[in-house]
Design an enzyme around this catalytic site. Structure first.
Site, PDB file in Angstrom:
ATOM      1  N   HIS A 161      40.587  35.929  29.957  1.00 56.37           N
ATOM      2  CA  HIS A 161      39.650  36.794  30.540  1.00 56.37           C
ATOM      3  C   HIS A 161      38.149  36.001  30.974  1.00 56.37           C
ATOM      4  CE1 HIS A 161      37.529  39.739  32.624  1.00 56.37           C
ATOM      5  NE2 HIS A 161      36.639  39.409  31.835  1.00 56.37           N
ATOM      6  N   GLY A 179      45.318  27.913  39.035  1.00 55.50           N
ATOM      7  CA  GLY A 179      46.701  27.728  37.588  1.00 55.50           C
ATOM      8  C   GLY A 179      46.553  26.167  37.023  1.00 55.50           C
ATOM      9  N   ASP A 206      41.356  44.365  30.372  1.00 50.06           N
ATOM     10  CA  ASP A 206      41.191  43.513  29.319  1.00 50.06           C
ATOM     11  C   ASP A 206      40.422  44.435  28.419  1.00 50.06           C
ATOM     12  OD1 ASP A 206      40.913  41.965  32.164  1.00 50.06           O
ATOM     13  OD2 ASP A 206      39.102  42.284  32.978  1.00 50.06           O
ATOM     14  N   ARG A 260      46.427  40.728  39.834  1.00 54.27           N
ATOM     15  CA  ARG A 260      46.312  42.387  39.875  1.00 54.27           C
ATOM     16  C   ARG A 260      45.979  43.031  39.487  1.00 54.27           C
ATOM     17  NH1 ARG A 260      46.369  42.875  44.840  1.00 54.27           N
ATOM     18  NH2 ARG A 260      47.477  44.598  44.798  1.00 54.27           N
ATOM     19  N   ILE A 261      46.217  44.482  39.434  1.00 53.43           N
ATOM     20  CA  ILE A 261      45.762  45.422  38.237  1.00 53.43           C
ATOM     21  C   ILE A 261      47.231  45.335  37.558  1.00 53.43           C
ATOM     22  CG2 ILE A 261      45.538  47.233  36.897  1.00 53.43           C
ATOM     23  CD1 ILE A 261      42.280  46.497  38.463  1.00 53.43           C
ATOM     24  N   LEU A 262      47.917  45.299  36.556  1.00 53.17           N
ATOM     25  CA  LEU A 262      48.969  45.784  36.494  1.00 53.17           C
ATOM     26  C   LEU A 262      49.707  47.429  35.832  1.00 53.17           C
ATOM     27  CD1 LEU A 262      50.214  42.652  34.265  1.00 53.17           C
ATOM     28  CD2 LEU A 262      51.583  43.969  36.901  1.00 53.17           C
TER      29      LEU A 262
HETATM   30  C1  GAR Z   1      40.238  31.680  34.623  1.00 53.49           C
HETATM   31  O1  GAR Z   1      38.555  31.741  34.735  1.00 53.49           O
HETATM   32  C2  GAR Z   1      41.011  32.960  33.750  1.00 53.49           C
HETATM   33  O2  GAR Z   1      39.799  32.784  32.675  1.00 53.49           O
HETATM   34  C3  GAR Z   1      40.489  33.942  35.458  1.00 53.49           C
HETATM   35  O3  GAR Z   1      40.553  32.855  36.192  1.00 53.49           O
HETATM   36  C4  GAR Z   1      40.157  31.762  36.310  1.00 53.49           C
HETATM   37  C5  GAR Z   1      41.661  31.835  36.574  1.00 53.49           C
HETATM   38  O4  GAR Z   1      41.433  29.611  37.113  1.00 53.49           O
HETATM   39  N1  GAR Z   1      41.334  35.182  34.312  1.00 53.49           N
HETATM   40  C6  GAR Z   1      40.803  35.722  35.213  1.00 53.49           C
HETATM   41  O5  GAR Z   1      39.648  36.411  35.972  1.00 53.49           O
HETATM   42  C7  GAR Z   1      41.726  37.581  34.496  1.00 53.49           C
HETATM   43  N2  GAR Z   1      40.563  38.735  35.048  1.00 53.49           N
HETATM   44  P1  GAR Z   1      43.044  28.746  36.721  1.00 53.49           P
HETATM   45  O6  GAR Z   1      44.276  29.329  37.737  1.00 53.49           O
HETATM   46  O7  GAR Z   1      42.782  27.551  37.154  1.00 53.49           O
HETATM   47  O8  GAR Z   1      43.577  29.448  35.803  1.00 53.49           O
END
Ligand code: GAR
Length: 208
Positions: A109, A12, A145, A91-93
């Site tokens: 992304h 997060g 995406d 998760r894919i929504l």
């Molecule tokens: C981030 O790099 C985000 O861009 C990616 O997951 C990471 C989450 O980090 N999201 C995806 O790959 C979505 N397809 P975080 O939990 O530290 O924010």
């Protein structure tokens, strides 16, 4: 006051950056809830420490994507969101869930979309010989995406980069562009037409 609900699956850090910017910069908004599909997500600890309401909708407890999506929507709707922020939500929504929040759901992304939707974006960018990588904040649409792009960060690929080093540098830029994009949304500075996003104050939608 706009009500922001964030969906997370892991540590997060993007959610934290958004929450911190919201508080420190005095946005006309508040992060009212952090909802995770994983009970052990680190994001929940941060949220609890900040006094943000948390909820868990564990996808493993549901027999299908649709029943999970319905439970998630019920939890989310209970927080009356103006904006749903996907922040490392893995998760894919389904289309019904996405349409319910269309126009008020953002995602980040870790690639320069439309290149490299899906997983392992940095590894794939390196394998393809890309000279630049980056991240994209976009509105969520049913196609994974692929929604209208709010903002992108561009990060040069350096000799000797591996996917972890590249991911770290891209993540640092995510913490700049995602709070800015969310701020623009809650301040009413984004317009979407013909699948394209315009920043109404004319601020740059590119960051490097
Ligand atoms: C981030 O790099 C985000 O861009 C990616 O997951 C990471 C989450 O980090 N999201 C995806 O790959 C979505 N397809 P975080 O939990 O530290 O924010």
């Amino acid at each position: 006051m706009k009500r922001i609900v964030t969906l997370v699956s892991g540590r997060g850090s993007n959610m934290q950056a958004i929450h911190a910017a919201c508080v420190q910069q005095g946005w006309p908004a508040a992060v009212v809830a952090v909802v995770s599909n994983r009970p052990g997500a680190g994001a929940l600890d941060y949220a609890a420490a900040q006094g943000i309401t948390t909820a868990v909708v564990d996808h493993r407890a549901y027999p299908s994507r649709d029943t999970f999506d319905d439970a998630l929507a019920a939890a989310v709707d209970g927080f009356r969101p103006d904006l749903l922020v996907l922040a490392g939500f893995m998760r894919i929504l389904g289309a019904a869930f996405v349409r319910r929040y269309e126009g008020r759901m953002l995602n980040i992304h870790p690639s320069l979309l439309p290149a490299f939707p899906g997983l392992h974006t940095h590894r794939r960018a390196l394998e393809a010989g890309c000279q630049a990588a980056g991240a994209t904040v976009h509105f969520v649409t049913p196609e994974l995406d692929h929604g209208p792009i709010v903002m992108q960060s561009v990060v040069p690929v350096r000799p000797g980069d591996d996917e972890h080093r590249l991911a770290d540098r891209v993540l640092a830029t995510e913490h700049s562009i995602y709070p800015l994009a969310v701020r623009w949304f809650v301040e009413g500075k984004l317009a979407v037409a013909d699948g394209r996003v315009r920043q109404l104050a004319g601020e740059s939608q590119s960051f490097s």
